[in-house]
Design an enzyme around this catalytic site. Structure first.
Site, PDB file in Angstrom:
ATOM      1  NE  ARG A 645      -3.761  -0.239   0.719  1.00 41.57           N
ATOM      2  CZ  ARG A 645      -4.873  -0.186  -0.016  1.00 41.57           C
ATOM      3  NH1 ARG A 645      -5.194  -1.170  -0.822  1.00 41.57           N
ATOM      4  NH2 ARG A 645      -5.649   0.853   0.047  1.00 41.57           N
ATOM      5  CB  VAL A 646       1.343   4.117  -2.086  1.00 41.74           C
ATOM      6  CG1 VAL A 646       2.236   3.223  -2.922  1.00 41.74           C
ATOM      7  CG2 VAL A 646       0.014   4.363  -2.781  1.00 41.74           C
ATOM      8  CG  ASP A 647      -3.516   3.535   1.165  1.00 40.12           C
ATOM      9  OD1 ASP A 647      -2.931   2.677   1.842  1.00 40.12           O
ATOM     10  OD2 ASP A 647      -4.517   3.290   0.473  1.00 40.12           O
ATOM     11  CG  ASP A 648      -1.599   7.135   5.960  1.00 42.39           C
ATOM     12  OD1 ASP A 648      -0.420   6.827   5.721  1.00 42.39           O
ATOM     13  OD2 ASP A 648      -1.992   8.302   6.082  1.00 42.39           O
ATOM     14  CB  VAL A 649      -4.647   0.904   4.236  1.00 42.37           C
ATOM     15  CG1 VAL A 649      -5.289  -0.429   4.598  1.00 42.37           C
ATOM     16  CG2 VAL A 649      -5.727   1.960   4.055  1.00 42.37           C
TER      17      VAL A 649
END
Ligand code: 6R9
Length: 777
Positions: A645-649
């Site tokens: 993931r590149v997000d905050d997950v």
């Protein structure tokens, strides 16, 4: 994917998953498996690469013994090209097959056109070299019987699927049961926010029912006596079976009951059940009457359950009194009671709680009961008839809601509709697992997650498959349980998450293996392939998401040479693109953000009650594309390697958990003033949860407080979201605008202290040293 503005996703490009970087590894002996193999002859490791146009390859499960394979020169056994079907004339040179097609096909065509000459690969029996150049060629016998027997055949189908999606998917959809055929056009879409509302529709005007396709249609085809479900209980020796006819009867009784209490087409039904047969039965019963199910994984806490109940306002909650997972009894009904009390405080009163008496876990007498609201499942359902007319629905009528974590506190209600989802899950299931009617299929996922929706219930059952449903834990009573089940039911297709691979046993009936949920580490791939599959079974490493409904990038066993750790190529009709931070499509070998161009039938249509969030989260970062939130690398041969993931997950054992969800649970603790959560590499779970916690002034750090913080998260979200580490943080590294710099926290958490990067933009650079000093406190 907070706010999903391009700036937010770009800021988090240094993905939390540092687990493995395919481009980084050049050490032949880095993996545990390779270390284990050190005493074996190394001939293959050192064999010069095959590079001429006539290179031949050793195939999967060739008739040679393991040791013979090891000692054969690499370039001497199976001629890959000649072992596959002749290429059609259209495949002679796909790169020049018209301007449009060469554009659409450019990332898959080169390999399919002429695999051996294009792949600069080292091929392998048991010994494997580097990652990108490792190549596992399908066994010719497997390919010969496969739905898609060669890259050329794949390319034929793929080419049509992207050049004529309407024709391609219409032909497939026509094989399903429709009360009335869809209108024209077959699909319509707008995936570009700059052109107005995001909209995806497939087979609109088509009237069908997915439960009818799962059950009645298979029974009408003469499969009523075929086993639909082999159910294996938590305890050894506790099991049950249901044929397709028996399953239909159970589904109809429940559907009649639901209708009787007033559940109508379009109404939400919340299902909070463990892996009893009643879970797929409940899903199918809802689908039969056009109700929209919202399955909540039975590991979620009462707070999480209540939040989901308040969001979709169901008429009824379906649950059971308790379940045994391993040696532990979990009192599910108590959790539901607390959730319903909570929901009532938020103006959501649920009239009925239908409770299955799971007496192996808890007796009826010991179950707490709310008179007037609670109803025993077995007492009432048997009073209803075992046939029930189906509610015919439009292809675009909702089928289910499934909440998934985002990077802001509130989970997102992913909404899937009926027709496209049905066609897509059934078709991906058939091709990615090379499903045949004689197969026995086991997916270890819980129906509380998307994998259990698409690949325990709907995809397999539309195909009339025999499915194993397992109530228990894979390590109970011991770590051989999985393989006991494989042998007991003669499972031929086994689909699981990489975290399950840590136990070792052996089994014979297997013919295809599948993996999902997180990037599979190449050493785990090799173990899965060599040990579990005895170097005989292809592995389908399926990349997809709750939002995508079904597989988007997946090997097709029998077609592709595989590279351990790569999800390979797109499924039919899927056009993955890798973009840079400005949204420019990258060509050839590259690394960036994984997006998808154009829709596919199984795509989600909205976030329940919040279409705007749907548009901003998934379609605004890179206008014109669906943005997956994952990073991806494409190698020189066009293979896709997911990098996390590149997000905050955070992805813990295949479960998605928003950092913000854990943070908000932590700060709800009266002694916690601030929290920042990041993912760290975890040997077993893929990612672990690492929480930086600032306490209210004057509160001392203590072990009891640490435990109490962890308990708070367990209670509010569920045990699976409990932080692995609490790191005391007198202050957090923040920019002057107050944004926490998680990039730095990730480095501290993974102890990469000389890679902290530029800390000069911090409001108080001193906090970094403070945090480092407290790392092991
Ligand atoms: C099906 C499912 C989706 C996220 C996804 C990605 C990760 C799933 C993967 C994979 C690498 C694979 N993921 N499959 N990463 N290789 N084969 O897991 O859905 O719970 O929504 O999670 O899981 O990061 O974005 P979901």
């Amino acid at each position: 994917m907070a706010a999903a503005s391009s700036s937010s996703c770009l800021a988090t490009h240094d993905s939390p998953r540092h687990k493995y970087n395919p481009s980084r590894n050049t050490n032949l002996y880095y993996s545990p498996l390779n270390l284990m193999n050190q005493n074996q002859p190394r001939l293959l490791y050192n064999t010069p690469r095959c590079s001429s146009i006539n290179d031949n390859y050793i195939g999967i499960g060739s008739s040679l013994s393991k040791s013979e394979r090891q000692f054969q020169p690499v370039c001497s056994l199976v001629n890959f090209q000649s072992s596959n079907r002749p290429r059609s004339p259209a495949m002679a040179d796909p790169l020049t097959n018209g301007a449009g097609s060469s554009h659409l096909l450019r990332h898959v065509s080169s390999l399919a056109a002429n695999p051996p000459s294009r792949l600069n690969a080292v091929v392998l029996g048991d010994a494997l070299a580097s990652e990108e150049n490792d190549l596992v060629i399908p066994n010719p016998d497997f390919s010969a019987q496969a739905h898609v027997p060669s890259p050329a055949e794949y390319l034929d189908m793929y080419k049509r699927s992207v050049e004529d999606p309407a024709g391609f998917w219409s032909d497939i959809a026509s094989q399903f049961y429709w009360k009335q055929k869809w209108d024209s056009p077959v699909y319509s879409e707008n995936m570009d926010v700059s052109k107005g509302r995001i909209n995806i529709e497939w087979f609109k005007g088509g009237i069908t029912n997915i439960c009818y396709n799962c059950l009645d249609a298979n029974i009408a085809a003469g499969n009523g006596e075929k086993i639909a479900i082999y159910w294996e209980g938590n305890e050894l020796g506790v099991d049950a079976t249901l044929t397709y006819s028996q399953l239909l009867h159970k589904v109809c009784r429940l559907a009649n009951y639901l209708k009787d209490i007033g559940v109508k087409k379009g109404d939400a039904v919340v299902i909070y059940l463990p892996m009893l047969m009643e879970l797929p039965i409940a899903m199918l019963a809802c689908a039969r009457i056009g109700a929209v199910h919202s399955v909540v994984f039975a590991g979620f806490s009462s707070e999480s359950l209540s939040q989901r109940i308040v969001d979709c306002k169901p008429k009824v909650v379906l649950t059971c009194n308790a379940v045994k997972r391993g040696p532990k009894v979990i009192h599910l009904k108590d959790i539901v009671d607390a959730a319903l009390a909570d929901s009532a405080k938020n103006d959501t009163v649920v009239d009925v709680c239908l409770t299955y008496a799971n007496e192996s876990a808890l007796t009826k007498e010991s179950t707490k009961w709310v008179e007037g609201r609670d109803v025993w499942w077995q007492d009432i359902i048997s009073k209803y008839p075992n046939s029930c007319d189906v509610e015919w629905v439009d292809a675009e009528d909702p089928l289910f809601l499934l909440y998934t974590s985002g990077s802001t506190g509130k989970p997102k209600g992913v909404l899937h509709t009926t027709g496209g989802y049905m066609v897509y899950t059934a078709t991906t299931f058939k091709y990615a697992f090379d499903y045949k009617p004689s197969d026995v299929y086991w997916c270890t996922a819980d129906c509380g997650w998307i994998t259990g929706h698409s690949y325990v219930t709907y995809g397999p059952m539309v195909n009339g498959a025999t499915v194993v449903v397992f109530e228990g834990a894979p390590n109970y009573p011991d770590s051989g349980r999985c393989w006991d089940i494989v042998d007991k039911y003669k499972v031929s297709i086994f689909y699981t998450a990489p975290t399950l691979f840590v136990t070792r046993y052996s089994r014979k009936s297997l013919r295809v293996l599948g993996s999902v949920g997180e990037p599979i580490n190449p050493s785990a791939w090799r173990w899965f392939f060599n040990v579990v599959g005895d170097s005989r079974c292809p592995i389908s490493d399926t990349w997809w998401q709750t939002e995508t409904g079904g597989f988007l990038i997946t090997p097709l066993p029998g077609a592709w040479p595989q590279k351990p750790g790569s999800a390979t190529f797109p499924f039919f009709g899927v056009q993955p693109v890798i973009v840079d931070e400005k949204g420019a499509e990258l060509e050839g070998e590259c690394s960036g953000y994984l997006c998808v161009k154009s829709s596919w039938p199984g795509a989600f249509r909205t976030l329940y009650g919040d279409h705007e969030r749907y548009e901003t989260t998934y379609f605004s970062a890179f206008p014109g594309y669906y943005f997956s939130g994952d990073g991806c690398r494409r190698d020189k041969d066009g293979y896709h390697w997911l990098t996390g993931r590149v997000d905050d997950v955070i992805n813990v054992s295949g479960h998605r958990i928003g950092t913000a969800e854990v943070e908000s649970a932590l700060v709800s603790h009266p002694q916690c003033s601030e929290a920042a959560v990041v993912g760290v590499e975890h040997e077993v779970k893929g990612q672990g949860i690492y929480a930086f916690v600032t306490l209210v002034e004057g509160v001392p750090y203590s072990d009891d407080l640490r435990k109490s913080l962890i308990m708070t998260v367990r209670k509010q979200i569920g045990a699976f979201a409990a932080p692995d580490k609490i790191h005391w943080a007198p202050g957090l590294p923040k920019t002057r605008s107050g944004k926490i710099m998680r990039r730095i926290l990730r480095k501290i958490a993974s102890r990469q202290l000389n890679e902290l990067g530029d800390t000069s933009t911090l409001a108080e650079p001193g906090v970094v040293d403070q945090l480092i000093a407290l790392a092991d406190s």
